[in-house]
Write an enzyme that holds these catalytic residues in place. Structure first.
Site, PDB file in Angstrom:
ATOM      1  CG  ASP A 294      10.129 -18.886  -4.617  1.00 49.24           C
ATOM      2  OD1 ASP A 294       9.869 -19.793  -3.790  1.00 49.24           O
ATOM      3  OD2 ASP A 294      10.725 -17.853  -4.279  1.00 49.24           O
TER       4      ASP A 294
HETATM    5  C1  BGC Z   1      10.939 -18.752  -0.877  1.00 52.35           C
HETATM    6  C2  BGC Z   1      11.984 -19.724  -1.362  1.00 52.35           C
HETATM    7  C3  BGC Z   1      11.864 -21.019  -0.619  1.00 52.35           C
HETATM    8  C4  BGC Z   1      10.471 -21.564  -0.825  1.00 52.35           C
HETATM    9  C5  BGC Z   1      10.231 -22.904  -0.169  1.00 52.35           C
HETATM   10  C6  BGC Z   1       9.552 -19.362  -0.860  1.00 52.35           C
HETATM   11  O1  BGC Z   1       8.643 -18.557  -0.193  1.00 52.35           O
HETATM   12  O2  BGC Z   1      10.968 -17.602  -1.672  1.00 52.35           O
HETATM   13  O3  BGC Z   1      13.263 -19.171  -1.207  1.00 52.35           O
HETATM   14  O4  BGC Z   1      12.834 -21.925  -1.035  1.00 52.35           O
HETATM   15  O5  BGC Z   1       9.545 -20.642  -0.280  1.00 52.35           O
HETATM   16  O6  BGC Z   1      10.160 -22.815   1.189  1.00 52.35           O
END
Ligand code: BGC
Length: 757
Positions: A294
Site C-alpha cells: 500500500d
Molecule cells: C490506499 C489504497 C490505494 C492507494 C493508492 C492508499 O492510501 O490505502 O487503497 O489504492 O492509496 O492510491
C-alpha cells in the site's frame, strides 16, 4: 517455514520455470510467457530487475518541460534508466503515452510500464460507492459496473485498477466501509468475484479490460475503534472464516494482483507479514500474480516499530513477499545493496520480477505498449451513453427503502407542492462519493435536477443548513457546520406550505473514505436539529439519506414516515432517486451492513456468536449479555430493505439430497399491488461445533421478480462448502450434527426448520 526456506523458495520457482520452458521448446510450441520472462530476466541487470519492483506516483511535468529539480527530477531520471516498473495516478492518454514512451523508447530494455489507478467505482463516469452497489445484491449489475469502469479507464490509458477492495468490516466508524461490500463474507465473496470478472473480462489482453487488485491483505477492516490505519488484533477463527474468504474468492476468479495493508495484524505489519503473503497467499493458495504494497506501507514499518530503518523495511517486505513498492522509495534505493550483502537473495528478486512481468505480458503490453493509448477511443468511450445507462441502472438497484408508512411513497406525480430541503439536494459533487479522483466536480445529476424531470408538481427548494463549511477536497480535512442555523426559518416556512417535504440529509462525500473515521454516527452537524424543526411543522417527510457508511438515526426511524437510503450514487444519482421516489423504479436494495441504534453498539453485525448468556432467564434479570441503556438489536438489520409491494414466505422444505447436501425450497408471494423484486435469503446455524459458530450465516440468496399476486417456488442448495467452517488451524471442517435453516427477506428471517447432517 524458516526465513532460509523463504529465501530458497524462489529457486524452486525458477527451476520449475526453466524445466517447463525446456519441455515446451522440445515440442516446438509458440514461446510461452514463462520462457519469454526467463529470457528477458537473463538480460536484466540487478538494478533493472529492482526497477520493475518500483512504483512511482505521477509527476506531471513529463508531458511538459523535463523536470530538473527535486522529487520529480529523481523520478524522471529513474524512469529513463529503467528503474520504474509501474506508475500510479498518471491518467489520460496524453500523459500515459508520455511516460510509456520514456519506458519503452528510452530505456535499455524498453520494458513497458503497468499503469495503476484507483478505479474504485467508475473512472470519469461514477457508479454508486461500492457499499451501495453491494446493497443491490445484484451480481450481474455489479459485474457490469466493473466492466464499464474498465472500459472507461482503459480508454484513458490505465491498465490496472486497485480494486476491488474486499475488506470485510463490521465497524461503521471506519470510513472505508464505503469501499467494500459490507459485513458478510458470503455476499462479499460473490461480489469480489463479480468485480474481478467485470474488470478483467475473459481476456486480459483486450484493450477494454484491466488487471484487478484484491486489497488490503489482510484484516484492514478490523482496525481498533474503527480508527483508520490503527492496529488489528483478530483471532484465527475470524481471520479464516470472515476476513480471508473474499480474498480467496478474488483469487479463484483469477485476480492478477493483491495489495497488502497499512495495518499491523496480530503484531506483524501486513506489509512485512510472511504468514499472510508467503505462507497463505503464495503458499497454500498458490497465487501466481504479484503483491503491491500500500502507499508507503513499506517505510511505515519503521513507525510500527518493526523495521529499524528504510533498508531494514525493504528487506522485511521483500522477504515477506511484497513484490512491488508503492511510493516508499525503499526497493529502488535499498534492495540492490541488500542483495549484494546477501541479506536478500537475487532469486527472490527474480521471483518478484517474474510475477510482475507475467501480468504485463498478459495485459498485452509487450505486444503493444500503447494499446491503452488511443486518443480517438478515449474521446468516444468517456462518458458514453452505454456507461451512463449502466451507472443509472446500478444506482437505482442500490437504493434501499428503509421505511414507508401510510404509503407516503411513491410520490404522486401531479398537483403536489413539494418542499425540498437540505444542502445535499442541490449538490452536484457530493453524490460522486469518495474515491473518484478522475471525475470532475459538479458532474453528478443532483437530486433537484432529477426531481425536475417530473414537471407536474411544484418544487420549492431551500437549503436549510450547510453540511460542511468552506471547500472540500480529497486531500484536506473538512469542516462540518455545527453552528449555522440561519437557514432554518426559511426551511420551516417552506415546509409549512408543502403537501410533502423531501429532506436530503446525511454525509458529505468526504466524510467517509480513507482517513475519515467518525466517532458519532448520527446526521452530522445541525441536520438532526433541522429535521426535527421541520417535522414540528409538517410530518409528511420523506427523508433521503446520503452516506458512505451505516448511520445511527433512531429518532428519524421512529418519527419520519418514509426513509430512503440513497448512499452516494454517482453521476446519475438524482435521476435514480427521483425515479424511485416517483415509483418508476420499485426499490429492491437490501442492506449489506447492519445499521446500529447507537454508536456504542458498534461493532454490531448479524453473524455474531451467541455468548453463554444470550437472554435473561427471568424478566428483570441483570446478569446477561446486554447494555443497560440500549437494546442489543440493530435499528435496521443486515439484509433488510422494503419495496412498494410486499412479499410473504411460506412452505419451507428442506430435503437431504446427498451425504452433505440439502435442497431448500420456499414459496414467495407478492402480496401487494405492484410488481416487484425480492431478494430471498437463506441462512444457517450450525448448532454445535468444535469451534463455536455464529447464530446465523448467510449461505445463499436469489433475486425473484414477482408480479402483483404472483407466487414462485425457489430452490437453493446447501453443500459441504456452505455447511463447513475453518478451525483455528485453518483446516476446513464439515461436522455432522444439527443445523437450523432459515429463510426470509432479511437476516430477521420469517421461516426456519431444523435438519441433521
Ligand atoms: C490506499 C489504497 C490505494 C492507494 C493508492 C492508499 O492510501 O490505502 O487503497 O489504492 O492509496 O492510491
Amino acid at each position: 517455514m524458516t526465513k532460509i526456506q523463504y529465501i530458497l523458495y524462489p529457486f524452486i520457482f525458477i527451476g520449475m520455470t526453466i524445466l517447463s520452458s525446456c519441455k515446451q521448446e522440445a515440442q516446438q510450441e509458440p514461446e510461452s510467457i514463462d520462457s519469454k520472462i526467463e529470457s528477458l530476466l537473463s538480460k536484466m541487470t540487478l538494478e533493472e530487475k529492482i526497477g520493475q519492483m518500483n512504483q512511482y506516483n505521477g509527476f506531471w511535468e513529463v508531458t511538459g518541460p523535463t523536470p530538473s529539480t527535486g522529487d520529480a527530477a529523481k523520478k524522471y531520471d529513474d524512469l529513463r534508466k529503467g528503474y520504474v516498473g509501474s506508475m500510479l495516478n498518471v491518467r489520460g492518454v496524453k500523459d500515459v503515452r508520455a511516460v510509456q514512451k520514456i519506458a519503452v523508447e528510452e530505456t535499455r530494455l524498453g520494458i513497458p510500464l503497468i499503469i495503476g489507478f484507483d478505479v474504485i467505482h467508475g473512472y470519469k463516469t461514477i457508479s454508486p460507492i461500492p457499499l451501495a452497489e453491494a446493497a443491490s445484491w445484484d451480481l450481474e449489475a455489479i459485474k457490469t459496473s466493473a466492466q464499464m469502469a474498465a472500459l472507461e479507464c482503459s480508454a484513458a490509458g490505465i491498465n490496472w485498477t486497485f480494486a476491488p477492495m474486499v475488506d470485510i468490516s463490521r465497524d461503521a466508524r471506519w470510513g472505508r466501509v464505503m469501499e467494500g461490500a459490507g459485513e458478510d463474507p458470503f455476499l462479499g465473496s460473490l461480489i469480489a468475484k463479480a468485480r474481478v470478472n467485470g474488470f478483467q473480462g475473459d481476456d486480459l489482453s483486450k484493450p477494454n479490460t484491466v488487471a484487478a487488485c484484491a486489497k488490503h491483505f489482510a484484516g484492514y477492516g478490523f482496525v481498533e475503534g474503527g480508527r483508520d490505519y490503527n492496529t488489528v488484533d483478530v483471532g484465527t477463527s475470524t481471520l479464516n472464516n470472515i476476513i480471508f474468504p473474499p480474498f480467496k474468492a478474488a483469487l479463484d476468479a483469477d485476480v492478477k494482483t493483491f495489495m497488502n495493508a497499512f495495518n499491523v495484524l496480530n503484531g506483524i505489519p501486513a506489509t512485512g507479514n510472511v504468514y499472510l503473503q508467503r505462507e497463505v497467499l503464495k503458499g497454500k493458495w498458490d497465487f501466481k500474480g504479484f503483491m503491491v504494497s500500500d502507499w508507503g506501507s513499506i517505510e511505515e514499518m519503521q513507525n510500527h516499530g518493526y523495521a529499524k530503518d528504510l533498508e531494514h523495511a525493504a528487506e522485511l517486505a521483500a522477504i515477506a513477499g511484497c513484490d512491488m513498492d508503492m511510493e516508499s522509495d525503499a526497493y529502488v534505493t535499498k534492495l540492490a545493496g541488500l542483495v549484494k550483502s546477501g541479506k536478500v537473495s537475487e532469486a527472490l528478486i527474480d521471483d518478484a520480477v517474474s510475477r510482475i512481468l507475467k501480468v504485463k505480458y498478459e495485459l498485452g503490453l509487450f505486444d503493444d505498449p500503447y494499446r491503452y493509448c488511443d486518443e480517438e477511443r478515449e474521446k468516444t468511450v468517456t462518458g458514453s451513453q452505454e456507461i451512463q445507462d449502466a451507472v443509472l441502472d446500478m444506482a437505482k438497484k442500490s437504493i434501499v427503502l428503509l421505511k414507508n408508512e401510510n404509503e407516503l411513497l411513491p410520490l404522486k406525480k401531479k398537483g403536489q407542492t413539494i418542499a425540498v430541503i437540505g444542502a445535499l439536494a442541490d449538490d452536484k459533487t457530493s453524490p460522486l462519493g469518495n474515491w473518484r479522483i478522475a471525475a470532475d466536480n459538479g458532474t453528478a445529476v443532483s437530486f433537484l435536477e432529477g426531481m425536475k424531470a417530473y414537471p407536474d408538481n411544484t418544487l420549492n427548494y431551500v437549503k436549510g443548513a450547510d453540511v460542511v463549511v468552506g471547500n472540500t477536497e480529497f486531500t484536506k480535512e473538512i469542516e462540518i457546520n455545527t453552528t449555522d442555523k440561519s437557514g432554518f426559518p426559511e426551511a420551516i416556512k417552506t415546509a409549512k406550505n408543502a403537501d410533502v417535504v423531501v429532506m436530503v440529509l446525511g454525509e458529505q462525500a468526504f466524510e467517509s473514505g480513507e482517513a475519515r473515521s467518525r466517532s458519532e454516527l448520527g446526521l452530522p452537524g445541525v441536520q438532526q436539529d433541522l429535521l426535527e424543526a421541520v417535522y414540528a411543522v409538517n410530518k409528511n417527510i420523506v427523508l433521503v439519506l446520503h452516506n458512505g457508511r451505516p448511520v445511527a438515526i433512531p429518532w428519524a426511524a421512529e418519527h419520519i414516515p418514509a426513509i430512503v437510503e440513497a448512499w452516494q450514487l454517482g453521476t446519475q444519482s438524482g435521476n435514480a432517486i427521483a425515479q424511485v421516489l416517483y415509483g418508476d423504479y420499485n426499490p429492491s436494495g437490501k442492506l449489506p451492513v447492519t445499521f446500529p441504534r447507537r454508536v456504542g453498539q458498534v461493532p454490531l453485525f448479524y453473524n455474531y456468536k451467541n455468548t453463554g448468556r444470550p437472554k435473561p432467564k427471568n424478566p428483570g434479570d441483570v446478569f446477561w449479555s446486554h447494555y443497560i441503556d440500549v437494546e442489543n438489536t440493530p435499528l435496521y438489520p443486515f439484509g433488510y430493505g422494503l419495496s412498494y409491494t410486499t412479499f410473504s414466505y411460506s412452505n419451507l422444505k428442506v430435503s437431504k439430497t446427498g451425504e452433505t447436501t440439502f435442497e431448500v425450497s420456499v414459496d414467495i408471494e407478492n402480496t401487494g399491488e405492484r410488481d416487484g423484486k425480492e431478494t430471498a435469503q437463506l441462512y444457517i446455524r450450525d448448532m454445535v461445533a468444535s469451534v463455536t459458530r455464529p447464530v446465523k450465516e448467510l449461505k445463499g440468496f436469489e433475486q425473484v421478480p414477482l408480479k402483483s399476486g404472483e407466487i414462485k417456488t425457489i430452490t437453493l442448495t446447501l453443500t459441504d462448502k456452505e455447511l463447513g467452517f475453518y478451525d483455528n488451524q485453518g483446516n476446513f471442517l464439515v461436522e455432522p450434527g444439527d443445523f437450523k435453516v432459515f429463510v426470509g427477506g432479511s437476516s430477521n428471517t420469517s421461516l426456519e426448520t431444523m435438519v441433521s447432517l
